[in-house]
Structures are given as C-alpha cells and as structure tokens.
Enzyme design. Structure first.
Site: not given
Length: 209
Positions: A74, A100, A102, A114-116, A148-150
C-alpha cells in the site's frame, strides 16, 4: 483617457480522484466551464477504469489510473499516487467518490477534501445513508471535510441537512442527498480556491490567516 480592465484572476488548478460514475466530478466539470468559477481541473485520477474517467476524457481533461493491485504494498501505491498528483501541480485535491483510504505520502503533500453522504461524525464509512436510515434519524445530510488518515474523521468544512421522509428507501434518500452533495462540493471548491482554508485542530474556516 481609458482605464484598463482589471487582470483576470488566474485559475486555481486541482486534481480530482474518482472510483465510480463520476457525478460529483461532472458537477465540478460543469462549474469549471464558467470563467468566473476560477478553477481548472488539471487532472482526474482513479484507482481503476470507471465512468468518471470517461467523463473527464470527454471534457478534454488529462486522466491517469493508479491501481493498488499494480504495487507490492500500500505504501508503494501511495507513493506512486502522490507522484502522479504532484506531476499535475494542484493547489489542492478533491476526493469525489474515491473509494480508497489515502496514505501518508499523499496526505502530507496535499490538502485533500472529501464529501460524505451523512452528517459526520455520525455514520462514517461506505454505508452512511443506509446506516442513518436504519438508525431512524429524522434528518441526515452530507458533509465536506478535510481528509486525514482515519475513516471520514477529518475536520469538517461544511454540512448540509436533508430531512428523512416517511417511506424513504436507501435509494430515494441517497438521491436527495446527492443533490445537496453536488451543490455543496461546487461551493466549497470555489471558496477554497478563492479564499484558502485555515485548519486549527478540529476547527476549519475559509481564509488565509
């Protein structure tokens, strides 16, 4: 004596990442056709061949595919993706249905938004619409956040509310959320390009200081 017209503001270049049908991307393509929007999509990247890439190609936008399966780890994929993004020279990156997580290299080199399809921090993950409906909430909506990483855990930039109607299915609710999601993303990208973004812990505001 004639006065000169003010110089046009240079367009801010962005990269958009997609994985699927590309409806969020299409909203940005349509908005970017207006000179006043001030944004140019420098490239569209994907983790696999998809309809979103076709939309970009039809609009004359450079595309690339960076598939995780082509890399041993990865981290190697993340480094390769970061290199492709870097080559386009964006001010920031938009994850528009990119499915994915990041990695550190991409996130350390880029501001990514990002949107959610839910009101974070409630209902993160890939089934936000379904989870909200099962939970019986009366309102849900959509969130634009810094990545972020989460998992859907970054600081929130903007949210828009969508009421849940009696008799809603996951599909009917999601369609109404998508309308707000597209409009929100177009607005956030415009403001981010024009004003910049300040992130202070969990607090986010438009501006440069």
């Amino acid at each position: 004596m004639t006065s000169e017209a003010p110089a046009a503001r240079p367009e801010v270049e962005i990269v958009v990442l997609v994985s699927g049908s590309g409806t969020l991307l299409q909203a940005l393509i349509d908005a970017a056709r207006e000179p006043a929007y001030g944004v140019r999509i420098a490239a569209v990247g994907a983790d696999r061949p998809c309809r979103g890439l076709e939309r970009a190609e039809q609009a004359g936008i450079t595309t690339f595919v960076c598939r995780p399966a082509d890399y041993a780890t990865r981290a190697e994929w993340d480094a390769a993706l970061a290199e492709r993004i870097r080559g386009a020279g964006p001010r920031f990156v938009v994850s528009a249905g990119f499915m994915r997580l990041l990695g550190d290299r991409v996130l350390s080199e880029n501001l990514v938004i990002n949107t959610h399809p839910a009101l974070l921090p409630s209902f993160p993950g890939t089934h936000g619409v379904r989870d909200a409906l099962v939970h019986g909430v009366k309102v849900t909506g959509t969130t634009c956040h810094v990545v972020d990483a989460g998992l859907d855990s970054g600081p929130i930039i903007e949210q828009r509310v969508v009421p849940v109607q009696d008799g809603d299915t996951e599909e009917s609710l999601h369609e109404r959320i998508k309308v707000q999601e597209r409009a929100m993303l177009v607005d956030v990208v415009r403001r981010l390009a024009q004003e910049g973004l300040v992130v202070e812990g969990r607090r986010v505001r438009f501006g440069t200081s």
